[in-house]
Motif scaffolding. Structure first.
Motif, short mmCIF file in Angstrom:
data_model
loop_
_atom_site.label_atom_id
_atom_site.label_comp_id
_atom_site.label_asym_id
_atom_site.label_seq_id
_atom_site.Cartn_x
_atom_site.Cartn_y
_atom_site.Cartn_z
N ARG A 42 43.73 41.82 40.49
CA ARG A 42 43.65 40.41 40.85
C ARG A 42 44.55 40.14 42.05
N TYR A 100 45.54 33.57 39.49
CA TYR A 100 45.06 34.85 39.98
C TYR A 100 43.59 34.73 40.32
N PRO A 146 45.86 43.52 46.06
CA PRO A 146 45.77 42.98 44.70
C PRO A 146 46.82 43.63 43.81
N THR A 178 39.87 36.71 41.45
CA THR A 178 39.11 37.94 41.48
C THR A 178 38.77 38.29 42.93
#
Length: 70
Positions: free
Chosen positions: A42, A5, A34, A7
């Motif tokens: 994420r 994952y 996300p 950011t």
């Protein structure tokens, strides 16, 4: 194998996008939204890679290699 994952900042850095450009692409569907992991948002690395592959045009014949275009 576990999913990786990313950011928002990692996606922005990989794609060389500003935050507003990133979310503009999410809103128009060219990048995946996300996902929520608890209170965190994420991006799935595999989804970002797939979107990058779709956005990258295929390489055409190189005119410097002597092939004539018809």
């Amino acid at each position: 194998m576990s999913e990786e994952y990313l950011t928002r900042e990692e996606v922005m850095q990989r794609l060389k996008l500003t935050k507003s450009s990133l979310y503009r692409r999410v809103n128009d569907g060219t990048l995946p939204a996300p996902i929520k992991l608890g209170h965190l948002s994420r991006f799935r690395a595999s989804d970002i890679e797939a979107a990058m592959n779709e956005l990258t045009p295929p390489h055409s014949a190189d005119p410097s290699n002597g092939e004539a275009k018809q």
